[in-house]
Design an enzyme around this catalytic site. Structure first.
Site, mmCIF file in Angstrom:
data_model
loop_
_atom_site.group_PDB
_atom_site.id
_atom_site.type_symbol
_atom_site.label_atom_id
_atom_site.label_comp_id
_atom_site.label_asym_id
_atom_site.label_seq_id
_atom_site.Cartn_x
_atom_site.Cartn_y
_atom_site.Cartn_z
ATOM 1 C CB THR A 27 -55.355 44.513 4.923
ATOM 2 O OG1 THR A 27 -55.599 45.809 5.812
ATOM 3 C CG2 THR A 27 -54.733 45.208 3.476
ATOM 4 C CB ALA A 60 -56.289 50.439 7.096
ATOM 5 C CB VAL A 86 -61.684 53.271 9.633
ATOM 6 C CG1 VAL A 86 -61.289 52.589 11.164
ATOM 7 C CG2 VAL A 86 -60.867 54.443 9.220
ATOM 8 C CE LYS A 87 -61.486 43.753 7.519
ATOM 9 N NZ LYS A 87 -60.667 42.890 6.897
ATOM 10 C CB VAL A 88 -64.447 49.201 13.070
ATOM 11 C CG1 VAL A 88 -65.028 49.142 14.655
ATOM 12 C CG2 VAL A 88 -63.937 50.486 12.807
#
Ligand code: E4P
Length: 217
Positions: A27, A60, A86-88
């Site tokens: 997402t 996310a 964890v999308k960074v």
């Protein structure tokens, strides 16, 4: 090659999951906004709803752009479900955040990657996934698939563990070419995934089989 769906739409996620080929979900804040999901509690609840459908990685994305903010958000995100990644974003503090999270064994997806140099930094920082955006490069007259090929080659040269997650997929040929180049994962909206099903000779052949069967029944 793993198949992730790139959406926050629960209906599309259920449809791809029902096909039996879905390995995970990505997402981003724009996709969440498209579904009208706003406010921390609703956002976290939506990630949980997604993770309950698909037993695989769910990316996310953090909203903060400073190291402390990203790490604080990461703490909340990983509490949602064990499958949260964890999308960074690929910015200086993002690289620091990926390094800090990966040192703790927290899975990360380095997003908004548009060059091989950025992909090298993501791998050096220990990202679980790197997300080169194929379609957005094509949009500015740059060969997005060539970037996938470069990153796969570079990662293979050095045995980096970071998985190449081809993102911003726009059509079935993007998926097929990524598979040919050895991308570990593609993340695509539902449309291009379903488009892989289509071939006129399949339709023609099936119609003929059914007609022949009916003729003698
Ligand atoms: C990556 O994970 C992004 O969510 C996504 O693939 C962006 O794609 P777009 O260029 O279609 O917005």
């Amino acid at each position: 090659m793993q198949f992730f769906i790139d959406t926050a739409n629960l209906g599309d996620i259920r449809e791809a999951h029902a096909l039996g080929i879905l390995d995970g979900v990505t997402t981003n804040p724009s996709l969440m906004a498209k579904e009208g999901i706003a406010g921390k509690d609703r956002v976290l609840a939506h990630y949980k709803a997604i993770a309950d459908i698909v037993q695989g990685p769910v990316s996310a994305e953090v909203i903060a752009t400073d190291l402390a903010g990203m790490l604080a958000e990461a703490e909340e995100l990983i509490e949602v479900d064990p499958n949260i990644v964890v999308k960074v974003p690929m910015i200086k503090d993002g690289v620091k955040a990926i390094k800090a999270l990966s040192d703790r064994g927290i899975k990360t997806n380095c997003t908004l990657v548009f060059s091989a140099g950025q992909a090298i930094l993501a791998a050096k920082a220990g990202a679980t996934y790197v997300s080169p955006f194929v379609g957005r490069l094509d949009d500015v007259s740059t060969d997005g698939l060539a970037l996938i090929e470069d990153i796969v080659t570079i990662y293979t040269n050095y045995g980096y563990d970071t998985q190449v997650l081809a993102a911003s997929i726009r059509h079935p040929m993007h998926i097929i070419e990524c598979a040919r180049m050895g991308a570990d994962v593609i993340t695509s909206p539902l449309g291009p995934i379903l488009a892989l099903l289509n071939h006129p000779l399949t339709d023609k052949g099936l119609a003929q089989f059914l007609a022949d069967h009916k003729r003698v029944s």
